[in-house]
Design an enzyme around this catalytic site. Structure first.
Site, mmCIF file in Angstrom:
data_model
loop_
_atom_site.group_PDB
_atom_site.id
_atom_site.type_symbol
_atom_site.label_atom_id
_atom_site.label_comp_id
_atom_site.label_asym_id
_atom_site.label_seq_id
_atom_site.Cartn_x
_atom_site.Cartn_y
_atom_site.Cartn_z
ATOM 1 N N PRO A 12 0.793 -1.219 0.000
ATOM 2 C CA PRO A 12 0.000 0.000 0.000
ATOM 3 C C PRO A 12 0.831 1.278 0.000
ATOM 4 C CG PRO A 12 -0.147 -1.086 2.135
ATOM 5 C CD PRO A 12 0.558 -2.024 1.210
ATOM 6 N N ASN A 13 0.344 2.212 -0.777
ATOM 7 C CA ASN A 13 0.866 3.572 -0.899
ATOM 8 C C ASN A 13 2.183 3.678 -1.664
ATOM 9 O OD1 ASN A 13 -1.313 4.823 0.581
ATOM 10 N ND2 ASN A 13 -0.435 3.842 2.380
ATOM 11 N N ARG A 20 4.936 11.014 -2.074
ATOM 12 C CA ARG A 20 4.608 10.741 -0.673
ATOM 13 C C ARG A 20 5.826 10.914 0.226
ATOM 14 N NH1 ARG A 20 4.301 4.889 1.828
ATOM 15 N NH2 ARG A 20 3.572 5.431 3.907
ATOM 16 N N TYR A 25 10.976 8.848 1.988
ATOM 17 C CA TYR A 25 11.035 7.826 0.947
ATOM 18 C C TYR A 25 11.820 8.247 -0.289
ATOM 19 C CZ TYR A 25 7.414 5.858 3.896
ATOM 20 O OH TYR A 25 6.728 5.358 4.960
ATOM 21 N N ASN A 77 8.091 -5.558 -0.476
ATOM 22 C CA ASN A 77 7.946 -4.351 0.324
ATOM 23 C C ASN A 77 6.460 -4.263 0.644
ATOM 24 O OD1 ASN A 77 7.687 -1.836 1.451
ATOM 25 N ND2 ASN A 77 9.040 -0.816 0.002
ATOM 26 N N ALA A 80 2.913 -0.742 5.037
ATOM 27 C CA ALA A 80 2.374 -0.815 6.395
ATOM 28 C C ALA A 80 1.903 -2.214 6.770
ATOM 29 C CB ALA A 80 1.234 0.190 6.554
ATOM 30 N N HIS A 83 3.774 -4.506 9.344
ATOM 31 C CA HIS A 83 3.613 -4.416 10.793
ATOM 32 C C HIS A 83 2.275 -4.945 11.285
ATOM 33 C CE1 HIS A 83 6.935 -1.819 9.857
ATOM 34 N NE2 HIS A 83 6.125 -1.056 9.152
ATOM 35 N N ASP A 90 1.541 -15.761 6.970
ATOM 36 C CA ASP A 90 1.068 -17.115 6.683
ATOM 37 C C ASP A 90 1.313 -17.485 5.222
ATOM 38 O OD1 ASP A 90 0.261 -17.485 9.295
ATOM 39 O OD2 ASP A 90 -1.882 -17.194 8.883
ATOM 40 N N GLU A 101 12.512 -9.358 2.490
ATOM 41 C CA GLU A 101 11.788 -8.153 2.881
ATOM 42 C C GLU A 101 12.603 -6.927 2.469
ATOM 43 O OE1 GLU A 101 10.008 -6.170 6.986
ATOM 44 O OE2 GLU A 101 11.146 -8.036 7.103
ATOM 45 N N HIS A 103 12.679 -2.500 2.363
ATOM 46 C CA HIS A 103 12.137 -1.201 2.781
ATOM 47 C C HIS A 103 13.060 -0.090 2.310
ATOM 48 C CE1 HIS A 103 9.115 -3.014 5.325
ATOM 49 N NE2 HIS A 103 10.050 -3.814 5.806
ATOM 50 N N SER A 105 13.040 3.035 3.692
ATOM 51 C CA SER A 105 13.517 3.622 4.945
ATOM 52 C C SER A 105 13.872 2.481 5.899
ATOM 53 C CB SER A 105 12.438 4.524 5.550
ATOM 54 O OG SER A 105 11.311 3.765 5.945
ATOM 55 N N ARG A 110 12.257 4.436 12.972
ATOM 56 C CA ARG A 110 11.041 5.248 12.834
ATOM 57 C C ARG A 110 10.112 5.036 14.028
ATOM 58 N NH1 ARG A 110 8.650 4.864 7.130
ATOM 59 N NH2 ARG A 110 7.431 6.560 8.033
ATOM 60 N N ARG A 114 6.383 0.702 13.987
ATOM 61 C CA ARG A 114 7.028 0.135 12.796
ATOM 62 C C ARG A 114 8.186 -0.804 13.144
ATOM 63 N NH1 ARG A 114 4.958 3.006 8.398
ATOM 64 N NH2 ARG A 114 4.348 5.139 8.889
#
Length: 145
Positions: A12-13, A20, A25, A77, A80, A83, A90, A101, A103, A105, A110, A114
């Site tokens: 998302p986002n 953003r 970012y 990535n 949100a 978290h 799963d 994984e 990211h 940032s 942060r 997070r």
């Protein structure tokens, strides 16, 4: 011979990268990152299949698809959902495809909420805090698996 495929899944986002919170970012768009990944993938002899969704279930479906299509690895990535999503954890645990994984940032530096990553509980590695370079480092790791 067909090149191995590495899925690059964005949550998302991330479609708003470049607009953003650029102080967190950066100014690179998701398309910019995709172009960097395509160039590196060509050098590494792999193919990237990059996707973005704001919907948790879509990301779960794509993790399943990575398994079904024999992907070499997944860079995830989860935004949100990192978290909050036990469903993503799963799904990662349900497939044999290694997940790294990613990211832009560093979540550990942060907000406190997070600091916990459900994704990390299933991922084989994590790359964070390097801006767009996080994706390139993760792609290098995935190609080496």
């Amino acid at each position: 011979m067909q090149r191995p495929t590495i899925f690059v899944l964005n949550g998302p986002n991330l479609n708003l990268l470049g607009q953003r919170e650029p102080e967190i970012y950066g100014s690179a768009t998701l398309a910019d990152i995709g172009a960097m990944l395509a160039e590196r993938a060509d050098q590494l002899g792999v193919t990237v299949d990059m996707r973005q969704s704001n919907h948790e279930g879509q990301l779960v479906d794509w993790l399943h698809e990575a398994q079904a299509t024999g992907a070499k690895a997944v860079l995830l990535n989860a935004g949100a959902y990192t978290h909050t999503s036990i469903a993503l954890l799963d799904a990662i645990r349900a497939i044999s495809v290694p997940v790294i994984e990613v990211h832009l940032s560093d979540p550990a530096t942060r907000e406190t909420f997070r600091h916990h990553s459900y994704v990390a509980l299933g991922a084989v590695d994590q790359v964070a805090g390097l801006g767009p370079q996080s994706y390139l480092v993760a792609l290098d790791k995935a190609a080496a698996l």
